[in-house]
Design an enzyme around this catalytic site. Sequence first.
Site, PDB file in Angstrom:
ATOM      1  N   ASP A 175      37.293  47.680  99.534  1.00  0.00           N
ATOM      2  CA  ASP A 175      37.849  47.151 100.779  1.00  0.00           C
ATOM      3  C   ASP A 175      36.908  46.102 101.363  1.00  0.00           C
ATOM      4  O   ASP A 175      35.682  46.184 101.166  1.00  0.00           O
ATOM      5  CB  ASP A 175      38.044  48.269 101.796  1.00  0.00           C
ATOM      6  CG  ASP A 175      39.204  49.190 101.435  1.00  0.00           C
ATOM      7  OD1 ASP A 175      40.062  48.767 100.645  1.00  0.00           O
ATOM      8  OD2 ASP A 175      39.237  50.323 101.957  1.00  0.00           O
ATOM      9  N   TYR A 219      30.557  57.355  96.035  1.00  0.00           N
ATOM     10  CA  TYR A 219      30.619  56.701  97.337  1.00  0.00           C
ATOM     11  C   TYR A 219      29.837  57.520  98.371  1.00  0.00           C
ATOM     12  O   TYR A 219      29.902  58.748  98.377  1.00  0.00           O
ATOM     13  CB  TYR A 219      32.069  56.599  97.820  1.00  0.00           C
ATOM     14  CG  TYR A 219      32.979  55.817  96.908  1.00  0.00           C
ATOM     15  CD1 TYR A 219      33.155  54.447  97.070  1.00  0.00           C
ATOM     16  CD2 TYR A 219      33.668  56.450  95.876  1.00  0.00           C
ATOM     17  CE1 TYR A 219      33.999  53.736  96.243  1.00  0.00           C
ATOM     18  CE2 TYR A 219      34.512  55.744  95.037  1.00  0.00           C
ATOM     19  CZ  TYR A 219      34.676  54.381  95.220  1.00  0.00           C
ATOM     20  OH  TYR A 219      35.507  53.670  94.387  1.00  0.00           O
ATOM     21  N   ASP A 265      40.608  53.819 108.783  1.00  0.00           N
ATOM     22  CA  ASP A 265      39.220  53.359 108.888  1.00  0.00           C
ATOM     23  C   ASP A 265      38.994  52.763 110.270  1.00  0.00           C
ATOM     24  O   ASP A 265      39.896  52.756 111.123  1.00  0.00           O
ATOM     25  CB  ASP A 265      38.868  52.365 107.775  1.00  0.00           C
ATOM     26  CG  ASP A 265      39.695  51.077 107.832  1.00  0.00           C
ATOM     27  OD1 ASP A 265      40.334  50.804 108.872  1.00  0.00           O
ATOM     28  OD2 ASP A 265      39.696  50.334 106.835  1.00  0.00           O
ATOM     29  N   ARG A 284      39.389  56.620 102.237  1.00  0.00           N
ATOM     30  CA  ARG A 284      40.035  56.709 103.549  1.00  0.00           C
ATOM     31  C   ARG A 284      40.997  57.897 103.611  1.00  0.00           C
ATOM     32  O   ARG A 284      41.134  58.541 104.654  1.00  0.00           O
ATOM     33  CB  ARG A 284      40.769  55.402 103.861  1.00  0.00           C
ATOM     34  CG  ARG A 284      39.847  54.232 104.198  1.00  0.00           C
ATOM     35  CD  ARG A 284      40.641  52.967 104.461  1.00  0.00           C
ATOM     36  NE  ARG A 284      41.254  52.430 103.264  1.00  0.00           N
ATOM     37  CZ  ARG A 284      42.388  51.736 103.234  1.00  0.00           C
ATOM     38  NH1 ARG A 284      43.063  51.527 104.352  1.00  0.00           N
ATOM     39  NH2 ARG A 284      42.872  51.272 102.105  1.00  0.00           N
TER      40      ARG A 284
END
Length: 304
Positions: free
Chosen positions: A47, A75, A89, A181
């Site tokens: 993103d 992550y 987000d 997310r």
Amino acid sequence: MARKRKGRDISGWLVVDKPAGMTSTAVVGKVRWALDAKKAGHAGTLDPEATGVLAVALGEATKTVPFITDALKAYEFTVRLGQATNTDDAEGEVIASSDLRPSDDEIKAALSGFVGDIMQVPPQFSAVKVDGQRAYKKARDGEEMELAARPLWVEELLLIERPDADHVVLEMTCGKGGYVRSIARDLGEALGCKAHVKSLRRIWSGPFQASDGLSVTQIDAMARTPDLDAHIQPLEVGLADLAEVRCLAESVARLRNGNPASVIASDVEFGEEVWASFEGKAIAVGIYKSGELHPTRVFVDHGA
């Protein structure tokens, strides 16, 4: 007649530590310009506001992108508790809130439900296609969609830090197609407190580490110089998850022409996908059958 793409025939991988606020496509464009490369692509979109590993494939290495896309990746992300947003987000609008704040033990217990083979629904603002159109385009027009749940393998999901009552830092190792997310959103629902991702960083992807990545500033500083070329990793790094077989000198031309050829293999099973090397260089990827490699991808030797 299509115009021939200009640039150098260079192959390999350049690892970038992507900054926030830059799209993955823009990073690839920057790398391609800085190296004057004829061909480039990335192995897994981040993103725009996410940071971390973006592995950029150059030339023949673009043929190995699927193996990096399919590899495990990790992550580190901060989750804001108490608020749900329409984008899942921090870029979105708050659509629900809660005063409930779960304890660390409650969070750890909830995380166990997100490990292993799980199903997750992509965010409304995602690149998933709905009726031939990207979901985020429909979402921007105010359209709500019923997105289908998708399978995801989560190897590990850990609570790393609790900076304050409103935030938790998590680390997730997962397979292909995961939406961090969605993990944050669904965790908030499971805990009854609502949640969204505040910040996200990909710390490694397959064989590539964020700590080895160049910043965009460094790429700009070294653009069009041998210094930047020195950071290119071999094409073969992208094949790390496949078994290697060695091909005979007389097999090289046959394989590069897409024909089956004899290879030397050990601990390789019939029907296994492998890659063939000659003098350390990748010649082809294919299926091993009874002493032969049946190529599915072949690599062109540009003499580089």
